[in-house]
Motif scaffolding. Structure first.
Motif, mmCIF file in Angstrom:
data_model
loop_
_atom_site.group_PDB
_atom_site.id
_atom_site.type_symbol
_atom_site.label_atom_id
_atom_site.label_comp_id
_atom_site.label_asym_id
_atom_site.label_seq_id
_atom_site.Cartn_x
_atom_site.Cartn_y
_atom_site.Cartn_z
ATOM 1 N N ARG A 1 -3.544 5.170 -11.158
ATOM 2 C CA ARG A 1 -3.003 4.524 -9.968
ATOM 3 C C ARG A 1 -1.627 3.959 -10.330
ATOM 4 O O ARG A 1 -1.493 3.202 -11.286
ATOM 5 C CB ARG A 1 -3.978 3.444 -9.510
ATOM 6 C CG ARG A 1 -5.313 4.046 -9.060
ATOM 7 C CD ARG A 1 -6.435 3.045 -8.984
ATOM 8 N NE ARG A 1 -6.871 2.543 -10.277
ATOM 9 C CZ ARG A 1 -7.668 3.216 -11.129
ATOM 10 N NH1 ARG A 1 -8.121 4.406 -10.813
ATOM 11 N NH2 ARG A 1 -7.981 2.697 -12.287
ATOM 12 N N ARG A 2 -0.623 4.340 -9.556
ATOM 13 C CA ARG A 2 0.755 4.047 -9.913
ATOM 14 C C ARG A 2 1.584 3.500 -8.748
ATOM 15 O O ARG A 2 1.236 3.687 -7.595
ATOM 16 C CB ARG A 2 1.433 5.362 -10.359
ATOM 17 C CG ARG A 2 0.969 5.906 -11.703
ATOM 18 C CD ARG A 2 1.662 5.173 -12.805
ATOM 19 N NE ARG A 2 1.206 5.611 -14.126
ATOM 20 C CZ ARG A 2 1.573 6.757 -14.711
ATOM 21 N NH1 ARG A 2 2.367 7.600 -14.073
ATOM 22 N NH2 ARG A 2 1.149 7.057 -15.907
ATOM 23 N N ARG A 3 2.709 2.868 -9.102
ATOM 24 C CA ARG A 3 3.702 2.522 -8.087
ATOM 25 C C ARG A 3 4.639 3.706 -7.921
ATOM 26 O O ARG A 3 5.103 4.284 -8.914
ATOM 27 C CB ARG A 3 4.477 1.272 -8.510
ATOM 28 C CG ARG A 3 5.599 0.910 -7.536
ATOM 29 C CD ARG A 3 5.967 -0.554 -7.613
ATOM 30 N NE ARG A 3 6.240 -0.966 -8.985
ATOM 31 C CZ ARG A 3 6.203 -2.220 -9.408
ATOM 32 N NH1 ARG A 3 5.927 -3.203 -8.552
ATOM 33 N NH2 ARG A 3 6.447 -2.513 -10.666
ATOM 34 N N CYS A 4 4.945 4.057 -6.683
ATOM 35 C CA CYS A 4 5.811 5.205 -6.405
ATOM 36 C C CYS A 4 7.183 5.029 -7.036
ATOM 37 O O CYS A 4 7.720 5.950 -7.669
ATOM 38 C CB CYS A 4 6.037 5.369 -4.896
ATOM 39 S SG CYS A 4 4.568 5.745 -3.969
ATOM 40 N N THR A 5 7.748 3.849 -6.856
ATOM 41 C CA THR A 5 9.163 3.651 -7.191
ATOM 42 C C THR A 5 9.439 3.831 -8.675
ATOM 43 O O THR A 5 10.419 4.472 -9.055
ATOM 44 C CB THR A 5 9.618 2.243 -6.755
ATOM 45 O OG1 THR A 5 8.671 1.295 -7.279
ATOM 46 C CG2 THR A 5 9.651 2.142 -5.250
ATOM 47 N N VAL B 1 -0.717 0.409 -11.405
ATOM 48 C CA VAL B 1 -1.152 -0.497 -10.336
ATOM 49 C C VAL B 1 -2.666 -0.572 -10.401
ATOM 50 O O VAL B 1 -3.329 0.447 -10.632
ATOM 51 C CB VAL B 1 -0.694 0.052 -8.962
ATOM 52 C CG1 VAL B 1 -1.400 -0.657 -7.823
ATOM 53 C CG2 VAL B 1 0.816 -0.052 -8.813
ATOM 54 N N GLN C 1 -7.894 3.744 1.200
ATOM 55 C CA GLN C 1 -7.509 4.006 -0.187
ATOM 56 C C GLN C 1 -7.878 2.826 -1.078
ATOM 57 O O GLN C 1 -8.310 3.000 -2.223
ATOM 58 C CB GLN C 1 -6.000 4.280 -0.287
ATOM 59 C CG GLN C 1 -5.544 4.508 -1.718
ATOM 60 C CD GLN C 1 -4.050 4.669 -1.836
ATOM 61 O OE1 GLN C 1 -3.541 5.773 -1.743
ATOM 62 N NE2 GLN C 1 -3.339 3.560 -2.027
ATOM 63 N N TRP D 1 -10.070 3.227 -4.307
ATOM 64 C CA TRP D 1 -9.507 2.880 -5.613
ATOM 65 C C TRP D 1 -10.360 1.820 -6.309
ATOM 66 O O TRP D 1 -10.469 1.822 -7.537
ATOM 67 C CB TRP D 1 -8.061 2.415 -5.464
ATOM 68 C CG TRP D 1 -7.079 3.536 -5.292
ATOM 69 C CD1 TRP D 1 -7.344 4.790 -4.835
ATOM 70 C CD2 TRP D 1 -5.679 3.492 -5.570
ATOM 71 N NE1 TRP D 1 -6.198 5.532 -4.803
ATOM 72 C CE2 TRP D 1 -5.157 4.771 -5.243
ATOM 73 C CE3 TRP D 1 -4.811 2.518 -6.047
ATOM 74 C CZ2 TRP D 1 -3.803 5.087 -5.397
ATOM 75 C CZ3 TRP D 1 -3.453 2.825 -6.193
ATOM 76 C CH2 TRP D 1 -2.958 4.102 -5.878
ATOM 77 N N ALA E 1 0.830 -1.212 0.000
ATOM 78 C CA ALA E 1 0.000 0.000 0.000
ATOM 79 C C ALA E 1 0.862 1.260 0.000
ATOM 80 O O ALA E 1 0.574 2.236 -0.711
ATOM 81 C CB ALA E 1 -0.934 0.000 1.210
ATOM 82 N N GLY E 2 1.934 1.243 0.772
ATOM 83 C CA GLY E 2 2.787 2.425 0.882
ATOM 84 C C GLY E 2 3.548 2.757 -0.387
ATOM 85 O O GLY E 2 4.059 3.868 -0.537
ATOM 86 N N ASP E 3 3.602 1.786 -1.305
ATOM 87 C CA ASP E 3 4.311 2.016 -2.574
ATOM 88 C C ASP E 3 3.391 2.517 -3.669
ATOM 89 O O ASP E 3 3.799 2.566 -4.838
ATOM 90 C CB ASP E 3 4.973 0.710 -3.036
ATOM 91 C CG ASP E 3 6.183 0.355 -2.190
ATOM 92 O OD1 ASP E 3 6.705 1.249 -1.498
ATOM 93 O OD2 ASP E 3 6.605 -0.816 -2.228
ATOM 94 N N THR E 4 2.164 2.855 -3.314
ATOM 95 C CA THR E 4 1.218 3.298 -4.337
ATOM 96 C C THR E 4 0.965 4.799 -4.238
ATOM 97 O O THR E 4 1.075 5.379 -3.168
ATOM 98 C CB THR E 4 -0.137 2.578 -4.177
ATOM 99 O OG1 THR E 4 -0.701 2.919 -2.906
ATOM 100 C CG2 THR E 4 0.015 1.074 -4.281
ATOM 101 N N GLN E 5 0.627 5.369 -5.366
ATOM 102 C CA GLN E 5 0.234 6.783 -5.367
ATOM 103 C C GLN E 5 -0.717 7.023 -6.526
ATOM 104 O O GLN E 5 -0.669 6.348 -7.547
ATOM 105 C CB GLN E 5 1.467 7.694 -5.493
ATOM 106 C CG GLN E 5 2.189 7.502 -6.813
ATOM 107 C CD GLN E 5 3.386 8.435 -6.980
ATOM 108 O OE1 GLN E 5 3.539 9.402 -6.241
ATOM 109 N NE2 GLN E 5 4.215 8.130 -7.958
#
Lengths: 157, 157
Positions: free
Chosen positions: B119-123, B128, B95, B99, A142-146
DNA sequence: TGAGCTAAGTTGGCAAAACCAACTCAGAAC
DNA sequence: GTTCTGAGTTGGTTTTGCCAACTTAGCTCA
Protein backbone atom coordinates in the motif's frame (compact mmCIF):
# COMPACT_ATOMS: atom_id res chain seq x y z
CA UNK A 1 -15.87 -34.10 11.43
CA UNK A 2 -18.83 -32.31 9.90
CA UNK A 3 -17.18 -28.96 9.45
CA UNK A 4 -14.33 -28.18 7.15
CA UNK A 5 -12.15 -25.23 8.13
CA UNK A 6 -13.15 -22.83 5.44
CA UNK A 7 -12.45 -23.08 1.75
CA UNK A 8 -9.31 -22.94 -0.30
CA UNK A 9 -9.21 -19.18 0.19
CA UNK A 10 -6.72 -19.65 3.00
CA UNK A 11 -4.23 -20.97 0.44
CA UNK A 12 -4.52 -17.91 -1.76
CA UNK A 13 -1.54 -15.66 -2.37
CA UNK A 14 -3.87 -12.69 -1.76
CA UNK A 15 -3.97 -11.52 1.86
CA UNK A 16 -7.54 -10.31 1.50
CA UNK A 17 -8.63 -13.77 0.35
CA UNK A 18 -6.73 -15.45 3.20
CA UNK A 19 -8.29 -13.10 5.75
CA UNK A 20 -11.72 -13.84 4.34
CA UNK A 21 -10.97 -17.55 4.44
CA UNK A 22 -10.81 -17.22 8.23
CA UNK A 23 -13.18 -14.30 8.83
CA UNK A 24 -15.50 -14.29 5.85
CA UNK A 25 -18.04 -16.93 6.76
CA UNK A 26 -21.50 -15.93 7.82
CA UNK A 27 -21.63 -14.67 11.44
CA UNK A 28 -17.87 -14.59 12.03
CA UNK A 29 -17.39 -10.83 11.96
CA UNK A 30 -20.46 -10.33 14.13
CA UNK A 31 -19.07 -12.80 16.64
CA UNK A 32 -15.91 -10.71 16.69
CA UNK A 33 -17.92 -7.53 17.15
CA UNK A 34 -19.44 -9.08 20.28
CA UNK A 35 -16.05 -10.29 21.47
CA UNK A 36 -14.64 -6.77 21.08
CA UNK A 37 -17.43 -5.42 23.28
CA UNK A 38 -16.65 -7.96 25.98
CA UNK A 39 -18.57 -11.15 25.26
CA UNK A 40 -16.67 -14.29 26.23
CA UNK A 41 -19.21 -17.07 26.79
CA UNK A 42 -20.97 -19.35 24.32
CA UNK A 43 -24.38 -18.38 25.68
CA UNK A 44 -23.54 -14.67 25.48
CA UNK A 45 -22.74 -14.86 21.79
CA UNK A 46 -25.80 -16.97 21.24
CA UNK A 47 -28.14 -14.57 23.03
CA UNK A 48 -26.69 -11.45 21.42
CA UNK A 49 -26.76 -12.79 17.87
CA UNK A 50 -29.53 -15.38 17.75
CA UNK A 51 -27.13 -17.71 15.97
CA UNK A 52 -27.75 -21.46 15.77
CA UNK A 53 -25.60 -23.32 18.31
CA UNK A 54 -23.95 -25.65 15.79
CA UNK A 55 -22.91 -22.73 13.60
CA UNK A 56 -21.58 -20.82 16.61
CA UNK A 57 -19.55 -23.83 17.73
CA UNK A 58 -18.08 -24.14 14.24
CA UNK A 59 -17.18 -20.45 13.95
CA UNK A 60 -15.58 -20.29 17.38
CA UNK A 61 -13.47 -23.34 16.70
CA UNK A 62 -12.30 -21.85 13.37
CA UNK A 63 -11.35 -18.63 15.15
CA UNK A 64 -9.44 -20.58 17.80
CA UNK A 65 -7.76 -22.70 15.13
CA UNK A 66 -6.39 -19.60 13.37
CA UNK A 67 -5.28 -17.81 16.51
CA UNK A 68 -7.96 -15.12 16.59
CA UNK A 69 -9.46 -16.34 19.86
CA UNK A 70 -8.49 -18.68 22.67
CA UNK A 71 -10.71 -21.20 24.38
CA UNK A 72 -9.92 -21.52 28.05
CA UNK A 73 -11.79 -23.10 30.92
CA UNK A 74 -12.39 -20.87 33.92
CA UNK A 75 -14.21 -21.26 37.19
CA UNK A 76 -16.13 -18.71 39.16
CA UNK A 77 -16.23 -19.48 42.87
CA UNK A 78 -19.11 -21.83 43.68
CA UNK A 79 -19.74 -22.63 40.02
CA UNK A 80 -18.51 -25.37 37.80
CA UNK A 81 -15.88 -24.98 35.13
CA UNK A 82 -17.00 -23.14 31.99
CA UNK A 83 -15.40 -22.23 28.73
CA UNK A 84 -14.41 -18.65 27.94
CA UNK A 85 -13.57 -17.45 24.46
CA UNK A 86 -11.16 -14.52 24.50
CA UNK A 87 -9.59 -12.49 21.73
CA UNK A 88 -5.89 -12.84 21.14
CA UNK A 89 -3.83 -9.80 20.17
CA UNK A 90 -4.49 -10.77 16.53
CA UNK A 91 -8.19 -10.77 17.27
CA UNK A 92 -8.07 -7.39 18.97
CA UNK A 93 -6.39 -5.97 15.89
CA UNK A 94 -9.53 -6.78 13.93
CA UNK A 95 -11.14 -3.78 15.59
CA UNK A 96 -9.60 -1.77 12.75
CA UNK A 97 -11.37 -3.79 10.05
CA UNK A 98 -14.66 -3.73 11.95
CA UNK A 99 -14.44 0.01 12.50
CA UNK A 100 -13.78 0.47 8.78
CA UNK A 101 -17.00 -1.35 8.03
CA UNK A 102 -18.84 0.55 10.75
CA UNK A 103 -17.62 3.89 9.43
CA UNK A 104 -18.69 2.93 5.89
CA UNK A 105 -22.12 1.79 7.10
CA UNK A 106 -22.58 4.99 9.11
CA UNK A 107 -22.00 7.00 5.94
CA UNK A 108 -23.56 4.93 3.19
CA UNK A 109 -26.28 2.93 4.94
CA UNK A 110 -27.33 5.44 7.59
CA UNK A 111 -29.77 4.60 10.33
CA UNK A 112 -32.68 7.02 10.85
CA UNK A 113 -31.70 7.87 14.43
CA UNK A 114 -28.03 8.29 13.55
CA UNK A 115 -25.16 6.02 14.53
CA UNK A 116 -25.49 3.91 17.65
CA UNK A 117 -21.76 3.86 18.32
CA UNK A 118 -18.99 6.44 18.06
CA UNK A 119 -15.27 5.93 17.81
CA UNK A 120 -13.27 7.85 20.42
CA UNK A 121 -9.86 8.36 21.97
CA UNK A 122 -9.79 7.01 25.52
CA UNK A 123 -7.73 9.81 26.99
CA UNK A 124 -9.85 12.80 25.98
CA UNK A 125 -12.94 11.43 24.20
CA UNK A 126 -11.97 13.12 20.92
CA UNK A 127 -13.42 11.60 17.75
CA UNK A 128 -11.24 9.01 16.03
CA UNK A 129 -11.73 7.72 12.51
CA UNK A 130 -10.08 5.03 10.42
CA UNK A 131 -7.97 6.21 7.50
CA UNK A 132 -4.70 6.07 5.60
CA UNK A 133 -1.48 7.03 7.36
CA UNK A 134 2.07 7.63 6.10
CA UNK A 135 5.33 6.73 7.79
CA UNK A 136 5.35 10.03 9.70
CA UNK A 137 1.98 9.23 11.26
CA UNK A 138 0.08 11.78 9.18
CA UNK A 139 -3.15 11.16 7.34
CA UNK A 140 -3.07 10.50 3.58
CA UNK A 141 -6.11 11.26 1.42
CA UNK A 142 -7.83 8.22 -0.11
CA UNK A 143 -7.22 9.51 -3.63
CA UNK A 144 -3.48 9.67 -2.98
CA UNK A 145 -3.21 5.96 -2.28
CA UNK A 146 -2.52 3.06 -4.59
CA UNK A 147 -1.78 -0.64 -4.30
CA UNK A 148 1.30 -1.93 -6.10
CA UNK A 149 2.33 -5.49 -6.87
CA UNK A 150 5.50 -6.96 -5.41
CA UNK A 151 7.80 -9.55 -6.93
CA UNK A 152 5.84 -12.18 -5.00
CA UNK A 153 2.74 -11.44 -7.06
CA UNK A 154 1.95 -14.56 -9.13
CA UNK A 155 2.89 -13.79 -12.74
CA UNK A 156 1.37 -16.73 -14.59
CA UNK A 157 -2.02 -17.78 -13.29
CA UNK B 1 -37.21 -13.97 -8.01
CA UNK B 2 -34.83 -16.60 -6.76
CA UNK B 3 -32.59 -14.30 -4.80
CA UNK B 4 -33.50 -12.27 -1.79
CA UNK B 5 -31.42 -9.18 -1.17
CA UNK B 6 -29.54 -10.33 1.84
CA UNK B 7 -30.92 -11.04 5.24
CA UNK B 8 -32.45 -8.92 7.94
CA UNK B 9 -29.01 -7.62 8.83
CA UNK B 10 -29.67 -4.54 6.71
CA UNK B 11 -32.40 -3.56 9.17
CA UNK B 12 -30.09 -3.73 12.15
CA UNK B 13 -29.34 -0.65 14.20
CA UNK B 14 -25.67 -1.68 14.10
CA UNK B 15 -23.70 -0.20 11.22
CA UNK B 16 -21.38 -3.19 11.10
CA UNK B 17 -24.35 -5.52 10.68
CA UNK B 18 -25.87 -3.31 7.97
CA UNK B 19 -22.57 -3.18 6.09
CA UNK B 20 -22.30 -6.95 6.30
CA UNK B 21 -25.88 -7.26 5.09
CA UNK B 22 -24.72 -5.72 1.82
CA UNK B 23 -21.08 -6.84 1.72
CA UNK B 24 -20.93 -9.94 3.86
CA UNK B 25 -22.15 -12.64 1.52
CA UNK B 26 -19.69 -15.09 0.08
CA UNK B 27 -17.66 -13.61 -2.83
CA UNK B 28 -18.83 -10.03 -2.42
CA UNK B 29 -15.66 -8.57 -0.95
CA UNK B 30 -13.55 -10.44 -3.49
CA UNK B 31 -15.67 -9.00 -6.30
CA UNK B 32 -14.97 -5.56 -4.85
CA UNK B 33 -11.24 -6.33 -4.68
CA UNK B 34 -11.32 -7.04 -8.41
CA UNK B 35 -13.37 -3.93 -9.08
CA UNK B 36 -10.84 -1.82 -7.18
CA UNK B 37 -8.07 -3.18 -9.38
CA UNK B 38 -9.97 -2.27 -12.52
CA UNK B 39 -12.31 -5.11 -13.42
CA UNK B 40 -15.60 -3.96 -14.92
CA UNK B 41 -17.03 -6.81 -16.99
CA UNK B 42 -19.00 -9.87 -15.96
CA UNK B 43 -16.56 -12.19 -17.69
CA UNK B 44 -13.57 -10.47 -16.05
CA UNK B 45 -14.92 -11.08 -12.56
CA UNK B 46 -15.81 -14.60 -13.52
CA UNK B 47 -12.36 -15.40 -14.90
CA UNK B 48 -10.49 -13.77 -12.02
CA UNK B 49 -12.50 -15.44 -9.27
CA UNK B 50 -13.82 -18.69 -10.73
CA UNK B 51 -17.23 -17.83 -9.32
CA UNK B 52 -20.43 -19.48 -10.56
CA UNK B 53 -22.30 -17.19 -12.99
CA UNK B 54 -25.58 -17.24 -11.10
CA UNK B 55 -23.87 -16.26 -7.86
CA UNK B 56 -21.94 -13.50 -9.62
CA UNK B 57 -25.13 -12.11 -11.17
CA UNK B 58 -26.78 -12.11 -7.75
CA UNK B 59 -23.89 -10.38 -5.99
CA UNK B 60 -23.51 -7.72 -8.66
CA UNK B 61 -27.21 -6.90 -8.59
CA UNK B 62 -27.09 -6.59 -4.79
CA UNK B 63 -24.13 -4.21 -5.05
CA UNK B 64 -25.95 -2.14 -7.67
CA UNK B 65 -29.11 -2.14 -5.57
CA UNK B 66 -27.27 -0.66 -2.58
CA UNK B 67 -25.32 1.92 -4.55
CA UNK B 68 -21.90 0.31 -4.33
CA UNK B 69 -21.63 -0.26 -8.08
CA UNK B 70 -23.43 0.94 -11.20
CA UNK B 71 -24.46 -1.18 -14.14
CA UNK B 72 -24.19 0.72 -17.39
CA UNK B 73 -24.20 -0.38 -21.01
CA UNK B 74 -21.26 0.75 -23.10
CA UNK B 75 -20.16 0.15 -26.64
CA UNK B 76 -16.68 -0.18 -28.02
CA UNK B 77 -16.43 0.83 -31.69
CA UNK B 78 -17.28 -2.12 -33.91
CA UNK B 79 -18.66 -4.21 -31.05
CA UNK B 80 -22.09 -4.66 -29.66
CA UNK B 81 -23.34 -3.10 -26.46
CA UNK B 82 -22.02 -4.68 -23.29
CA UNK B 83 -22.59 -4.15 -19.60
CA UNK B 84 -19.95 -2.53 -17.42
CA UNK B 85 -20.01 -2.66 -13.63
CA UNK B 86 -18.25 0.34 -12.09
CA UNK B 87 -17.67 1.35 -8.50
CA UNK B 88 -19.52 4.36 -7.19
CA UNK B 89 -17.77 6.71 -4.77
CA UNK B 90 -19.29 4.60 -1.96
CA UNK B 91 -17.73 1.54 -3.54
CA UNK B 92 -14.33 3.16 -3.89
CA UNK B 93 -14.42 4.01 -0.20
CA UNK B 94 -14.46 0.30 0.56
CA UNK B 95 -10.77 0.23 -0.31
CA UNK B 96 -10.22 1.20 3.32
CA UNK B 97 -12.04 -1.87 4.64
CA UNK B 98 -10.31 -4.16 2.16
CA UNK B 99 -6.90 -2.72 3.00
CA UNK B 100 -7.64 -3.29 6.69
CA UNK B 101 -8.24 -6.94 5.96
CA UNK B 102 -5.20 -7.13 3.71
CA UNK B 103 -2.98 -5.57 6.35
CA UNK B 104 -4.31 -7.99 8.95
CA UNK B 105 -3.76 -10.97 6.64
CA UNK B 106 -0.22 -9.80 5.80
CA UNK B 107 0.59 -9.81 9.51
CA UNK B 108 -1.35 -12.73 10.92
CA UNK B 109 -1.72 -15.13 7.99
CA UNK B 110 1.56 -14.46 6.20
CA UNK B 111 2.36 -15.93 2.82
CA UNK B 112 5.75 -17.69 2.49
CA UNK B 113 7.01 -15.35 -0.23
CA UNK B 114 5.84 -12.25 1.60
CA UNK B 115 2.98 -9.96 0.63
CA UNK B 116 1.95 -9.78 -3.02
CA UNK B 117 0.67 -6.22 -2.74
CA UNK B 118 1.90 -3.11 -0.94
CA UNK B 119 0.00 0.00 0.00
CA UNK B 120 1.60 3.21 -1.21
CA UNK B 121 1.20 6.95 -1.65
CA UNK B 122 0.81 7.87 -5.32
CA UNK B 123 2.91 11.00 -5.19
CA UNK B 124 6.13 9.56 -3.75
CA UNK B 125 5.59 5.81 -3.34
CA UNK B 126 5.97 6.02 0.44
CA UNK B 127 4.39 3.21 2.45
CA UNK B 128 0.84 3.85 3.64
CA UNK B 129 -0.98 1.85 6.27
CA UNK B 130 -4.50 1.87 7.65
CA UNK B 131 -4.92 3.08 11.21
CA UNK B 132 -6.71 5.31 13.68
CA UNK B 133 -6.61 9.09 13.20
CA UNK B 134 -7.70 11.98 15.39
CA UNK B 135 -9.30 15.26 14.34
CA UNK B 136 -5.88 16.84 13.75
CA UNK B 137 -4.99 14.14 11.23
CA UNK B 138 -2.50 12.41 13.54
CA UNK B 139 -2.30 8.72 14.23
CA UNK B 140 -3.83 7.32 17.43
CA UNK B 141 -2.56 4.05 18.92
CA UNK B 142 -5.02 1.15 18.84
CA UNK B 143 -4.95 0.83 22.62
CA UNK B 144 -6.01 4.46 22.99
CA UNK B 145 -9.28 3.92 21.15
CA UNK B 146 -12.70 2.95 22.42
CA UNK B 147 -16.22 2.68 21.06
CA UNK B 148 -18.96 4.46 23.00
CA UNK B 149 -22.73 4.14 22.72
CA UNK B 150 -24.86 7.07 21.64
CA UNK B 151 -28.42 7.89 22.68
CA UNK B 152 -29.58 6.05 19.55
CA UNK B 153 -28.27 2.77 20.94
CA UNK B 154 -31.27 0.50 21.55
CA UNK B 155 -31.83 0.34 25.31
CA UNK B 156 -34.31 -2.51 25.64
CA UNK B 157 -33.53 -5.48 23.44
C1' DT C 1 -28.60 -15.11 -45.74
C1' DG C 2 -27.24 -17.75 -42.40
C1' DA C 3 -23.44 -20.04 -39.51
C1' DG C 4 -20.37 -19.13 -36.03
C1' DC C 5 -18.54 -16.35 -32.13
C1' DT C 6 -18.73 -13.99 -27.80
C1' DA C 7 -20.64 -11.56 -23.64
C1' DA C 8 -23.90 -11.77 -20.34
C1' DG C 9 -26.52 -13.91 -18.39
C1' DT C 10 -30.74 -17.90 -16.94
C1' DT C 11 -32.21 -22.58 -15.77
C1' DG C 12 -32.13 -27.09 -13.51
C1' DG C 13 -30.16 -30.73 -10.75
C1' DC C 14 -27.08 -31.86 -7.02
C1' DA C 15 -24.27 -30.96 -2.83
C1' DA C 16 -23.01 -28.24 1.05
C1' DA C 17 -24.22 -25.09 4.59
C1' DA C 18 -27.44 -22.94 7.67
C1' DC C 19 -31.49 -23.23 10.59
C1' DC C 20 -34.37 -25.21 14.25
C1' DA C 21 -35.87 -28.15 17.79
C1' DA C 22 -34.77 -31.65 20.64
C1' DC C 23 -31.43 -34.04 23.10
C1' DT C 24 -26.93 -34.93 25.93
C1' DC C 25 -23.70 -34.34 29.59
C1' DA C 26 -21.52 -32.61 33.76
C1' DG C 27 -21.37 -30.33 38.04
C1' DA C 28 -23.91 -27.34 41.56
C1' DA C 29 -27.88 -26.34 44.10
C1' DC C 30 -31.91 -27.80 46.48
C1' DG D 1 -31.73 -37.79 43.65
C1' DT D 2 -34.13 -34.18 41.09
C1' DT D 3 -33.65 -29.87 38.95
C1' DC D 4 -31.02 -26.17 36.75
C1' DT D 5 -27.70 -24.18 33.71
C1' DG D 6 -23.90 -23.79 30.30
C1' DA D 7 -21.99 -25.75 26.47
C1' DG D 8 -22.50 -27.98 23.32
C1' DT D 9 -24.28 -32.40 19.68
C1' DT D 10 -27.68 -34.70 16.74
C1' DG D 11 -31.28 -35.17 13.17
C1' DG D 12 -34.30 -33.33 9.79
C1' DT D 13 -35.65 -29.48 6.80
C1' DT D 14 -34.68 -25.36 4.09
C1' DT D 15 -31.60 -22.27 1.84
C1' DT D 16 -27.59 -21.34 -0.60
C1' DG D 17 -23.90 -22.40 -3.58
C1' DC D 18 -21.90 -25.03 -7.37
C1' DC D 19 -21.70 -26.90 -12.04
C1' DA D 20 -23.06 -27.81 -16.63
C1' DA D 21 -26.05 -26.81 -20.14
C1' DC D 22 -28.85 -23.65 -22.36
C1' DT D 23 -30.47 -18.82 -24.08
C1' DT D 24 -30.32 -14.38 -26.24
C1' DA D 25 -28.49 -10.64 -28.89
C1' DG D 26 -25.51 -8.44 -31.97
C1' DC D 27 -21.35 -8.71 -34.64
C1' DT D 28 -18.28 -10.95 -38.31
C1' DC D 29 -17.36 -13.51 -42.19
C1' DA D 30 -18.47 -16.61 -46.15
Amino acid sequence: MLFMASSKLIDSSCSIARSLGVLGERWTLLILREALTGATRFAEFRAALGIAPDVLADRLSTLVEYGVMTREPYQEPGARVREAYRLTEAGRELQLALWSLQQWGDKHLPWPDGPTMLRRRCTDGAAVHVGYIDEQGHEVRAGDTQAVRTAAYPSAD
